[in-house]
Write a protein that holds these residues in place. Sequence first.
Motif, PDB file in Angstrom:
ATOM      1  N   VAL A 194     -59.428 122.289 -43.697  1.00  0.00           N
ATOM      2  CA  VAL A 194     -58.742 121.004 -43.617  1.00  0.00           C
ATOM      3  C   VAL A 194     -59.068 120.130 -44.828  1.00  0.00           C
ATOM      4  O   VAL A 194     -58.186 119.490 -45.408  1.00  0.00           O
ATOM      5  N   GLU A 215     -59.257 127.167 -39.783  1.00  0.00           N
ATOM      6  CA  GLU A 215     -58.403 126.505 -40.760  1.00  0.00           C
ATOM      7  C   GLU A 215     -59.229 125.575 -41.639  1.00  0.00           C
ATOM      8  O   GLU A 215     -60.104 124.857 -41.161  1.00  0.00           O
ATOM      9  N   ILE A 254     -54.492 119.477 -46.665  1.00  0.00           N
ATOM     10  CA  ILE A 254     -53.198 119.505 -45.981  1.00  0.00           C
ATOM     11  C   ILE A 254     -52.155 118.672 -46.716  1.00  0.00           C
ATOM     12  O   ILE A 254     -51.001 119.086 -46.865  1.00  0.00           O
ATOM     13  N   ARG A 255     -52.567 117.493 -47.248  1.00  0.00           N
ATOM     14  CA  ARG A 255     -51.577 116.549 -47.770  1.00  0.00           C
ATOM     15  C   ARG A 255     -51.724 116.184 -49.242  1.00  0.00           C
ATOM     16  O   ARG A 255     -50.850 115.535 -49.807  1.00  0.00           O
ATOM     17  N   PRO A 281     -47.013 119.343 -45.061  1.00  0.00           N
ATOM     18  CA  PRO A 281     -48.416 119.554 -44.693  1.00  0.00           C
ATOM     19  C   PRO A 281     -48.786 121.030 -44.758  1.00  0.00           C
ATOM     20  O   PRO A 281     -48.209 121.853 -44.052  1.00  0.00           O
ATOM     21  N   ARG A 282     -49.734 121.361 -45.648  1.00  0.00           N
ATOM     22  CA  ARG A 282     -50.139 122.744 -45.858  1.00  0.00           C
ATOM     23  C   ARG A 282     -50.971 123.254 -44.682  1.00  0.00           C
ATOM     24  O   ARG A 282     -51.549 122.482 -43.926  1.00  0.00           O
ATOM     25  N   ARG A 283     -51.032 124.576 -44.610  1.00  0.00           N
ATOM     26  CA  ARG A 283     -51.878 125.211 -43.613  1.00  0.00           C
ATOM     27  C   ARG A 283     -52.604 126.376 -44.270  1.00  0.00           C
ATOM     28  O   ARG A 283     -51.982 127.342 -44.708  1.00  0.00           O
TER      29      ARG A 283
END
Length: 541
Positions: free
Chosen positions: A217, A215, A225-226, A191-193
Amino acid sequence: MPRCLGPSSRLPVPQPLAPAKPMLLAPLLGMLLALAGCGGGGGDSAATPAGSGNDPPPAVSSSFVPVADAQQCDPANPLAPAGQRSGSLAQEKRWLAAFMASTYLWNDQIPGTRAADARFSLPLSQVTPDGVPQALDNYFEALKTPQRTASGARVDRFSFTYGTSAWAALSSTGTSLGYGAQLVLAQPDPPRRAVVASVEPGSPAALAGLVRGTEIVVADGVDLIRETSDAGIATLNAALNPSASGVHSFTVQDPDGTNRRTLSLVAQTVTETPVRNVQVLATATGDVGYLQFDSHIASAEPLLIAAIRRLQGVSDLVLDLRYNGGGYLFMASQLAYMVAGPGPTTDSSGASRSFQRLQYNSRWRSLDSSTPFYNQSCVLDASGRCSSTAALPTLGLSRVFVLTQNSTCSASEAIINGLRGVGVTVHTIGGTTCGKPYGFVPQDNCGVSYFAIQFQGRNAQGSGDYGDGLAPTCAVDDDYAHALGDRAERQLATALGLRDTGACQLASPSAVPRAGHRSGPAVPSRLLRHPLRDSSWLLPG
């Protein structure tokens, strides 16, 4: 338009008071989000191994930039000037091979290739996100050294291509298309941030309420994120790196982690503010200056001079370079001089000591030169010449505290290395820097500017082998929960604590994450930006 070297020119030794037109960088929100491998300069080359069937080495050029086949452009090249479209793709590739063989720092490590291979012969209508024909970009990538650093990173992860007209527009206008926010990829893999690192005042991002620590999303309906599909990543890139004015939708999470909201941002031209948050911090042991410096672009010079004048009299300086990818090398030299003053930067005869010694490949050792500590202003005018030459103000400090992260690159690293080379103590607080002791003069051919690494810089003591970056004195994660320049921000607080106690500890117990804020990154964070922003530039003649 920046004046690039002509086909018969040799690379000039940079002069302190005769720089050419500025080469400006673009402060975009997430420029070229390479979600499959974020970081500058392209992926691994897939060049054909050396051996039978490869093209013979190009003829040795008698000039630094080859003359043969120069500006002989294929009629289908969309970037080539109309008057130069009488050549062929084969000629463009021959020129590029000769250019790399002549000027490339690692010209003895160029892999064997076959220019006629299909991936180097794609239709010229197929272009990269920067508008460069994919065939030429592929060929350029294949000519880069496969050498690795001790950590396994590519030595040359920095050379790249860019459309010359787009480069000229950036360098001449001082503006770029975007939202006015810089985005950090604090976690590159799902999961990216993706976190907002800073926001330009008055920009679309600022007006929408984005602040440091916000952030991203979702972008244009795709889960940042995914997401792993090619189509989804293309949508994310189009939203984060807009190529035209327009509206894009984002879902963001506020810094405290308690509120998600959806908003629209209009991509428009935004002007970067390269010097910010200049302030004097009062402490029990004397005043400490703080200066946030984000880019060595032309507009930064007068702002830096004004900042140093304001800070004269401080007992120490915290120089925040955590997001500064580099730029003009002469400006790095100027700032180093303004920090240290004439004492450590001049020899017993009054002549400048070396800020950085530039070393070229073995074919062009005659071009090796020394960049001094420049003690005069320049202030580039519209014609690319100095408009104001005057003695620079100085702080006269024997030490400096520099805030760094993985986005501290090139000319910014040269400040650290150059000061250390003349005995100034440089404490670095934050993360390991990007590791780029290299630079170039961009060269145009047929509407494409090739940014090929051409020199390595070393300080007065000969130090310059930091391809894996400069390790910090005090390792501290970036603190997105506090504003830059806030004494409670962890990197600044640690610098103040190091100053007070000699140990890597916070100056104040308030320098901790706010409730609901996620902790710092587990991997080195890096601004999502084009490799244009991670460079040292010499001034072309």
